[in-house]
Design an enzyme around this catalytic site. Structure first.
Site, PDB file in Angstrom:
ATOM      1  N   GLY A 139      48.280  43.828  41.926  1.00 31.03           N
ATOM      2  CA  GLY A 139      47.232  43.240  42.034  1.00 31.03           C
ATOM      3  C   GLY A 139      46.188  43.423  41.365  1.00 31.03           C
ATOM      4  N   SER A 141      43.232  45.015  39.721  1.00 26.02           N
ATOM      5  CA  SER A 141      42.921  46.537  39.892  1.00 26.02           C
ATOM      6  C   SER A 141      42.551  47.068  38.722  1.00 26.02           C
ATOM      7  CB  SER A 141      43.949  47.076  40.632  1.00 26.02           C
ATOM      8  OG  SER A 141      45.321  47.022  40.051  1.00 26.02           O
ATOM      9  N   LYS A 194      51.050  37.927  33.518  1.00 25.27           N
ATOM     10  CA  LYS A 194      49.452  37.773  33.393  1.00 25.27           C
ATOM     11  C   LYS A 194      48.970  38.449  32.266  1.00 25.27           C
ATOM     12  CE  LYS A 194      48.628  41.853  35.103  1.00 25.27           C
ATOM     13  NZ  LYS A 194      47.643  43.034  34.434  1.00 25.27           N
ATOM     14  N   ASN A 259      44.727  44.418  27.705  1.00 19.99           N
ATOM     15  CA  ASN A 259      45.297  43.265  27.073  1.00 19.99           C
ATOM     16  C   ASN A 259      44.352  42.340  26.585  1.00 19.99           C
ATOM     17  OD1 ASN A 259      48.484  43.751  27.643  1.00 19.99           O
ATOM     18  ND2 ASN A 259      47.345  44.389  29.698  1.00 19.99           N
TER      19      ASN A 259
END
Length: 339
Positions: A139, A141, A194, A259
């Site tokens: 999730g 975080s 993601k 990222n």
């Protein structure tokens, strides 16, 4: 919940932050790693300065180089190692573990060689008699926020809701809260994919584009993540939850995200090898881009953002041209999920 013994495999930023959450909840935590200097620092100075320069850990958090010691009498085992070594570590655990434990992972990626999700790897390598159904902890975080006890809400997903509820109770407290889900495919693919979109959003920032463009990439990125996930068997509703849009927001908009930072550096024209060297941490979105691109090609799933990032990283295409090229793609309807 009574006091539990938890082995955390991987004393990186997220593993360390989760160790503190569990320690705050009164559980016994043992971190396992393979870098002697880091393990010694955690045990003697109670710091993990490579990741957190100003954080002092509770003295009750112990670290070890000995996997057997880490796993001894553990009620639960949490994998927080890089994707590329998950299978190797799981094999080692299977050789040492001598009792049944709840097995969890909190990593986000897909195995490069097999394209498998991490829960599948753990199922394959750890005998069923030694583990629960795998629980995925995922999730929105940032470790940098969780370590200072900032409010964090994430997901515990498992095919076995009882195992998911155990992990929910294990971690939840006044600043850290988990919600359960049984869509393991959705939660894992959301967490892995993601990272690709975060690289794209960061690249737009590095190229000098504004919020309109970043919002477009994040939103259309969610569409293609959902498209691939559903093809693999996920529930599309999962992508509107914490592990989906929640994680995409936090990873695709923040300088805390490695990222996003990697994408921003690519947008500024920096070389990937220099970015990885300077960051000193695993950038899961880079390897996941290749895996996702290959899966999409195999299954015939339309993923233009992933394709653009892939061509920039692995085929040497100019990242600005790759991104702008999407503006001339075929016209499409926005909502693909009308019944």
């Amino acid at each position: 919940m009574p006091k539990q013994k938890v082995a955390i495999l991987g004393p990186g930023s997220w593993g360390t932050a989760l160790a503190q959450v569990l320690n705050d909840n009164g559980h016994e935590v043992r971190l396992w790693g393979n870098i002697p200097e880091q393990i010694n620092e955690i045990n003697t100075r109670h710091t993990n300065s490579h990741y957190f320069k100003d954080i002092v850990l509770d003295e009750a958090i112990k670290a070890t180089l000995d996997l057997k010691e880490a796993l001894a009498d553990a009620d639960a085992i949490l994998f927080v190692v890089p994707t590329k070594v998950t299978r190797l570590v799981a094999k080692q655990v299977a050789q040492v573990l001598d009792h049944k434990a709840v097995v969890m992972h909190a990593s986000k990626g897909l195995e490069p060689e097999t394209h498998e999700r991490l829960s599948t790897i753990l199922e394959e390598e750890i005998p069923a008699q030694l583990r629960s159904e795998i629980v995925v902890v995922s999730g929105p975080s940032h470790a940098e926020e969780t370590i200072v006890r900032d409010i964090t809400l994430i997901t515990a997903a498992s095919k076995d809701i009882t195992a998911a509820k155990y992990v929910q109770a294990l971690f939840s407290n006044h600043y850290f809260r988990l919600y359960t889900n049984t869509d393991v495919i959705g939660v894992e693919t959301a967490g892995a994919l993601k990272n690709i979109i975060a690289v794209g959003a960061g690249a737009l920032h590095g190229l000098g584009y504004g919020d309109n463009a970043k919002a477009a990439v994040i939103t259309r990125g969610l569409a293609e993540i959902t498209r691939l996930g559903v093809k693999l068997g996920a529930d599309p509703l999962t992508y509107s939850g914490l592990s989906g849009v929640g994680d995409l927001i936090v990873t695709g908009t923040s300088v805390h995200s490695r990222n996003w930072r990697a994408g921003a550096a690519l947008g500024r024209g920096e070389k990937l090898k220099d970015i990885e060297s300077n960051m000193g941490m695993v950038i899961e979105g880079i390897s996941t881009t290749k895996v996702a691109y290959e899966i999409a090609q195999e299954l015939g799933v339309y993923m233009p953002i992933t394709s653009a990032i892939y061509k920039s990283i692995y085929e040497g295409a100019d990242i600005k041209e790759s991104i702008l090229g999407m503006m001339s793609n075929e016209f499409r309807s926005e909502n693909e999920w009308h019944s």
